[in-house]
Design a protein around this motif. Structure first.
Motif, PDB file in Angstrom:
ATOM      1  N   THR A  31       0.837  -1.195   0.000  1.00  0.00           N
ATOM      2  CA  THR A  31       0.000   0.000   0.000  1.00  0.00           C
ATOM      3  C   THR A  31       0.878   1.252   0.000  1.00  0.00           C
ATOM      4  OG1 THR A  31      -0.169   0.032   2.417  1.00  0.00           O
ATOM      5  CG2 THR A  31      -1.841  -1.210   1.194  1.00  0.00           C
ATOM      6  N   GLU A  32       0.267   2.403  -0.249  1.00  0.00           N
ATOM      7  CA  GLU A  32       1.025   3.634  -0.441  1.00  0.00           C
ATOM      8  C   GLU A  32       0.674   4.676   0.632  1.00  0.00           C
ATOM      9  OE1 GLU A  32       3.350   6.151  -0.849  1.00  0.00           O
ATOM     10  OE2 GLU A  32       3.690   4.673  -2.453  1.00  0.00           O
ATOM     11  N   PRO A  33       1.591   4.929   1.584  1.00  0.00           N
ATOM     12  CA  PRO A  33       1.303   5.888   2.649  1.00  0.00           C
ATOM     13  C   PRO A  33       1.332   7.346   2.191  1.00  0.00           C
ATOM     14  CG  PRO A  33       3.547   5.072   2.860  1.00  0.00           C
ATOM     15  CD  PRO A  33       2.899   4.264   1.777  1.00  0.00           C
ATOM     16  N   ASP A  34       1.938   7.630   1.055  1.00  0.00           N
ATOM     17  CA  ASP A  34       1.922   8.983   0.493  1.00  0.00           C
ATOM     18  C   ASP A  34       0.841   9.062  -0.583  1.00  0.00           C
ATOM     19  OD1 ASP A  34       4.000   9.546   2.180  1.00  0.00           O
ATOM     20  OD2 ASP A  34       5.555   9.455   0.636  1.00  0.00           O
ATOM     21  N   ALA A  35      -0.368   8.704  -0.183  1.00  0.00           N
ATOM     22  CA  ALA A  35      -1.467   8.614  -1.138  1.00  0.00           C
ATOM     23  C   ALA A  35      -1.964   9.976  -1.588  1.00  0.00           C
ATOM     24  CB  ALA A  35      -2.624   7.823  -0.521  1.00  0.00           C
ATOM     25  N   GLY A  36      -1.897  10.967  -0.716  1.00  0.00           N
ATOM     26  CA  GLY A  36      -2.496  12.252  -1.009  1.00  0.00           C
ATOM     27  C   GLY A  36      -2.074  12.850  -2.337  1.00  0.00           C
ATOM     28  N   ARG A  37      -0.787  12.775  -2.648  1.00  0.00           N
ATOM     29  CA  ARG A  37      -0.278  13.371  -3.880  1.00  0.00           C
ATOM     30  C   ARG A  37      -0.638  12.556  -5.120  1.00  0.00           C
ATOM     31  NH1 ARG A  37       5.919  13.140  -2.306  1.00  0.00           N
ATOM     32  NH2 ARG A  37       4.921  13.500  -0.271  1.00  0.00           N
ATOM     33  N   ARG A  38      -1.133  11.351  -4.901  1.00  0.00           N
ATOM     34  CA  ARG A  38      -1.459  10.467  -6.022  1.00  0.00           C
ATOM     35  C   ARG A  38      -2.954  10.438  -6.353  1.00  0.00           C
ATOM     36  NH1 ARG A  38       3.078   8.579  -3.474  1.00  0.00           N
ATOM     37  NH2 ARG A  38       4.630   7.488  -4.768  1.00  0.00           N
ATOM     38  N   ILE A  39      -3.753  11.184  -5.615  1.00  0.00           N
ATOM     39  CA  ILE A  39      -5.208  11.131  -5.770  1.00  0.00           C
ATOM     40  C   ILE A  39      -5.634  11.404  -7.213  1.00  0.00           C
ATOM     41  CG2 ILE A  39      -7.334  12.367  -5.190  1.00  0.00           C
ATOM     42  CD1 ILE A  39      -6.659  10.521  -2.991  1.00  0.00           C
ATOM     43  N   ILE A  40      -5.097  12.460  -7.820  1.00  0.00           N
ATOM     44  CA  ILE A  40      -5.521  12.802  -9.182  1.00  0.00           C
ATOM     45  C   ILE A  40      -5.138  11.691 -10.152  1.00  0.00           C
ATOM     46  CG2 ILE A  40      -5.344  14.451 -11.078  1.00  0.00           C
ATOM     47  CD1 ILE A  40      -4.620  16.588  -9.084  1.00  0.00           C
ATOM     48  N   SER A  41      -3.926  11.189 -10.045  1.00  0.00           N
ATOM     49  CA  SER A  41      -3.483  10.160 -10.990  1.00  0.00           C
ATOM     50  C   SER A  41      -4.303   8.894 -10.834  1.00  0.00           C
ATOM     51  CB  SER A  41      -1.986   9.871 -10.806  1.00  0.00           C
ATOM     52  OG  SER A  41      -1.722   9.330  -9.524  1.00  0.00           O
TER      53      SER A  41
END
Length: 269
Positions: free
Chosen positions: A172-182
């Motif tokens: 899973t990806e803990p830095d999800a926030g920056r990936r929301i758009i993608s």
């Protein structure tokens, strides 16, 4: 793989679920608030103990709200929290295979869900499927690399390292926030409105709650077990991190903030 086959990295220890009881639309779904209207039908995916679900239900009444989670024990807390409402229900379900027909809801909401899934795009695709044309899918996830605190403490840097290592070891990806758009684009969303907001804990009460919660969580939740089993930390590491959180909570200058990426995905014809 179903959602129930995956392991929620934080587990459902009391220290974890207790922190989720604080969440409301105002502090955890600000990007969605203006979209809510009486009479809408809402699905809250990954609802946990249901405090956001209950807030949603009050805002869209007499419209109906369904809170969905993969763990039955936490849904029982949701039912208790909604005891005074007649327009909300809680069901066990799988974010990857939502058991609803196409075009079932006006709003589908998921808070802090995508960062705990190994295939967030697949889950988003399902959320879009069950949303009616003109409706919205609203998602919000934090970004652990963006967290900042004061006073500086190497033990808290170690906390972030351990948390991220445990999450990524589980796929899973803990830095999800920056990936929301993608992720939204990859799921097929076309009309995407991105935004960001933060949680900030800096008052004495906020520090006591947040620091105390993490001082306990790093020792007794699933994170601790997976950190030890995976070789990401020693018991001494975890004890030092716990002590750091306790000290931070008592520091008069203590500050902690963490950013969240958000997106409203409007479903078109």
């Amino acid at each position: 793989m179903t959602e129930s086959d995956e392991v929620y990295s934080q587990g459902h220890a009391q220290s974890v679920v207790r922190s989720q009881h604080w969440r409301t639309v105002d502090n955890s779904a600000p990007h969605l608030a203006a979209e809510l209207r009486p009479g809408q039908s809402v699905l809250d995916v990954g609802c946990g103990p249901g405090t956001i679900t209950v807030d949603l239900a009050r805002r869209v009444a007499p419209g109906g709200v369904i809170g969905l989670d993969a763990v039955e024990s936490v849904l029982a807390q949701g039912r208790d929290n909604a005891a005074d409402l007649d327009n909300v229900e809680f069901r066990c379900g799988d974010a990857y295979t939502l058991d609803f027909p196409d075009d079932s809801f006006d709003v589908v909401h998921a808070h802090q869900v995508l960062l705990h899934l190994t295939d967030p795009v697949a889950a988003l695709r399902e959320m879009l499927r069950v949303t009616r044309p003109g409706g919205v899918v609203a998602v919000r996830d934090c970004d652990y690399s963006g967290a900042i605190w004061w006073p500086a403490d190497d033990r808290l840097e170690r906390w972030r390292e351990v948390y991220q290592a445990v999450a990524r070891a589980g796929g899973t990806e803990p830095d999800a926030g920056r990936r929301i758009i993608s992720w939204a684009h990859a799921a097929g969303a076309v009309d995407v409105t991105p935004s960001a907001s933060i949680w900030c804990h800096s008052s004495p009460d906020e520090r006591a709650w947040w620091g105390g919660m993490w001082a306990e969580r790093i020792l007794d939740s699933r994170i601790a077990g997976r950190a030890l089993e995976g070789g990401h930390a020693t018991r001494e590491d975890l004890a030092a991190i716990s002590a750091a959180w306790s000290e931070w909570a008592q520091h008069p200058d203590g500050w902690f903030s963490i950013p969240h990426g958000e997106a409203l995905c409007r479903v078109t014809e």
